[in-house]
Design an enzyme around this catalytic site. Structure first.
Site, short mmCIF file in Angstrom:
data_model
loop_
_atom_site.label_atom_id
_atom_site.label_comp_id
_atom_site.label_asym_id
_atom_site.label_seq_id
_atom_site.Cartn_x
_atom_site.Cartn_y
_atom_site.Cartn_z
N SER A 40 31.73 5.90 66.36
CA SER A 40 30.52 4.90 65.77
C SER A 40 29.08 5.19 66.64
CB SER A 40 30.81 3.52 65.44
OG SER A 40 29.84 3.05 64.79
N ASP A 79 23.56 6.11 62.14
CA ASP A 79 24.15 6.29 63.59
C ASP A 79 25.24 7.41 63.43
OD1 ASP A 79 26.12 5.22 61.77
OD2 ASP A 79 27.08 3.86 63.12
N ASP A 92 28.11 8.36 62.86
CA ASP A 92 29.25 8.67 61.65
C ASP A 92 28.59 8.01 60.41
OD1 ASP A 92 29.36 5.80 62.62
OD2 ASP A 92 31.30 5.64 61.67
N ASP A 100 27.47 5.25 58.95
CA ASP A 100 27.74 4.01 57.98
C ASP A 100 26.71 3.00 58.55
OD1 ASP A 100 28.82 3.39 60.54
OD2 ASP A 100 30.57 2.67 60.21
#
Length: 578
Positions: A144, A303, A305, A307
């Site tokens: 993340s 960010d 990834d 999400d």
């Protein structure tokens, strides 16, 4: 076996490659480093694995990834789900493609087909892929928004959400049983492909995913009217959002999307930021500079990834850009989506629900009350929101309208079961277009919400406590708080205390105790008068203890003053324990 014995075993065993041994040989005189790498196994928790990349049992490497995957494979076989296969995605971090392939080849060696994305993809698309492909599980290689030295391994179940009971404990138990790295199965990539156990996926999932997002647009008419006028700056922060965010905005009709060039391309070193987190001011320095240059209406950053979504919006009266917290952007999107569904449909479902995590703003409660829908609280972690969607589907009771958590994540539909910054970017740009047709900016809309629902101020503070001593200190803080009766703090009266570990809600005036109704979790939540609150919980992904604080004021200045007073009192209390 102690950490030194484990270190020596890794140096001697044929299981580990020469590069791994050379890395370990280089630290032979650093006892503290050896201890940190080997004092425990990298914990496979409810969020999977997350840790620093490197050699050792307490690090992210091909061996710990294989070990986790062997445990997952054993569980899948145990529940007879091996015929369904597993979807695998990865982000732009160091070793992400390699870890994805190691996981796929371990699954293949266990007779389980792996569907592996051809290149980096967002977390929410992995969630969607699991459901679309009918997989039993999914794996996403990502850490993340953690610093560059980290990577991680998230596991999803067949509903598309990250693992929850009973599968989380079942998988964790199987991973713990894998104690000998030499027993972990793997095979060559060529052999896996030849046997049809390694399948590459890409556009066959991308295209329907984007179509699902576009179905959620409420006011295409507003985009058609002013989408060509809005100016949007976007940064993927060197991560996975670049292609899908730009694609969906372009296909909807947003013609002026300016991508921050220095942060456009994937790069696991994240060279322009020390911490690739859209919650951070630093992450927006380049975006703000470009935004001022092109006179942008809003500035977005996802960010690595994709999400989580961070946002700055322009105040047309002053020319200033205001940052929106996750609570603010979540409520802004939620209020827009729910309000416009009601306006266009005439009414909302009688069993409509707005779902939020327990540490998210009480403004969500006010929005739900205004629209006459149910406000449902779940534990921290979007998987619990996904679990509620699954419950609605199974029981036929409950209609999901919107879900959010304070950590910059939300979901406007049910095509996926994790927070999605791609759809959040789309929804926020749609809202900007709609409000522009009303001669309002997003900042105007935010102020209108404050006037309507109250001036809520919410924020999270944290203290980092690393290593063995840090873990012990975090637990000591939680134990100390549990052992005392707190009746007043920062000028506020404590009305109720929720202990999610004990499943109790204690009324501080009457002493009455009722259950929380949620799964056990190491969290303490203090309900205060005047809609204020604070909550303490250890982070599930980082060596931190977090403090969530929320107040409601009569004006922005009043809310800020109340927050400063309560925030200082909470942190002073915790600092006395350190």
């Amino acid at each position: 076996m102690d950490y030194r014995q484990m270190y020596e075993e890794w140096l001697a065993a044929d299981t580990f490659d020469e590069a791994t041994k050379a890395e370990l040989e280089a630290i032979k005189d650093d006892e503290k480093e050896i201890e940190d790498r080997f004092y425990r196994d990298l914990e496979f928790g409810t969020a999977g694995l997350r840790g620093v990349i490197g050699a050792g049992t307490n690090r992210m490497n091909i061996y710990t990834v294989r070990k986790a995957t062997q445990g997952l494979a054993n569980y899948i076989i145990k529940v007879k789900g091996e015929e369904k296969g597993v979807a695998i995605a990865f982000d732009s971090r160091r070793m992400s493609p390699e870890f994805a392939d190691e996981a796929a080849l371990c699954l293949a060696a266990n007779g389980i087909k792996a569907y592996v994305f051809e290149s980096l993809r967002p977390t929410p698309e992995l969630s969607y892929a699991v459901r679309r492909l009918g997989c039993i599980a999914g794996i996403n290689i990502t850490a993340s928004h953690n610093p560059p030295e980290y990577n991680g391994y998230k596991v999803y179940w067949e509903d598309g959400a990250q693992i929850t009971p009973p599968h989380d404990s079942g998988i964790m138990d199987e991973v713990k049983k894998v104690t000998d790295y030499s027993t972990v199965k793997t095979m060559s990539l060529d052999e896996a492909k030849a046997q049809g156990l390694y399948v590459t996926i890409g556009a066959d999932v991308d295209d329907p995913y984007i179509e699902e997002l576009k179905k959620l647009v409420v006011h295409q008419d507003a985009i058609d009217a002013v989408g060509g006028e809005l100016k949007i700056v976007y940064s993927p922060l060197h991560g996975t959002g670049n292609i899908p965010v730009r694609r969906v905005l372009k296909e909807l009709g947003f013609a002026n999307v300016y991508v921050v060039p220095e942060q456009e391309l994937p790069d696991g070193e994240f060279p322009t930021v020390s911490y690739p987190n859209p919650e951070s001011e630093e992450a927006f320095e380049l975006g703000l500079a470009l935004g001022k240059k092109v006179n942008a209406d809003l500035i977005l950053a996802t960010d690595p990834d994709a999400d989580r979504l961070g946002v700055y919006v322009k105040d047309s009266k002053t020319g200033e850009y205001h940052s929106l917290t996750g609570n603010m952007s979540g409520c802004l999107i939620g209020d827009y989506i729910i309000g416009q569904k009601k306006e266009t449909q005439g009414s909302l479902p009688e069993d409509g629900a707005f779902i939020k995590s327990i540490v998210s703003t009480n403004m969500a409660d006010a929005i739900a009350e205004h629209y006459g829908i149910e406000l449902i609280e779940v534990l921290t972690g979007f998987k619990f929101i996904g679990g509620k969607i699954l419950e609605f589907e199974k029981t036929g009771k409950g209609t999901y309208l919107f879900g959010m958590e304070e950590s910059y994540g939300c979901l406007t539909g049910t095509y996926a079961r994790d927070k999605d910054a791609v759809v959040a970017s789309m929804a926020l740009c749609e809202a900007a277009a709609y409000y522009k047709t009303k001669n309002m900016t997003l900042w105007d809309a935010m102020i209108a919400m404050y006037e309507k629902y109250g001036y809520y101020k919410d924020h999270v503070e944290s203290i980092t406590l690393k290593g063995i001593e840090g873990l012990s200190k975090i637990q000591e803080i939680m134990d100390t708080l549990r052992g005392e009766t707190l009746k007043e703090i920062g000028g506020y009266q404590v009305l109720r205390v929720r202990d999610y570990q004990k499943d109790t809600i204690t009324d501080m005036e009457t002493g009455a105790v009722t259950p929380t109704g949620l799964p056990a979790s190491n969290v303490l939540y203090y309900e205060l008068n005047d809609a204020a609150w604070f909550c303490v919980r250890p982070s599930g992904t980082e060596p931190k203890v977090k403090f969530y604080i929320g107040v409601k004021g009569e004006s922005m200045e009043d809310a800020e003053s109340r927050y400063e007073r309560l925030g200082k009192a909470v942190l002073d209390k915790i600092n006395k324990m350190l």
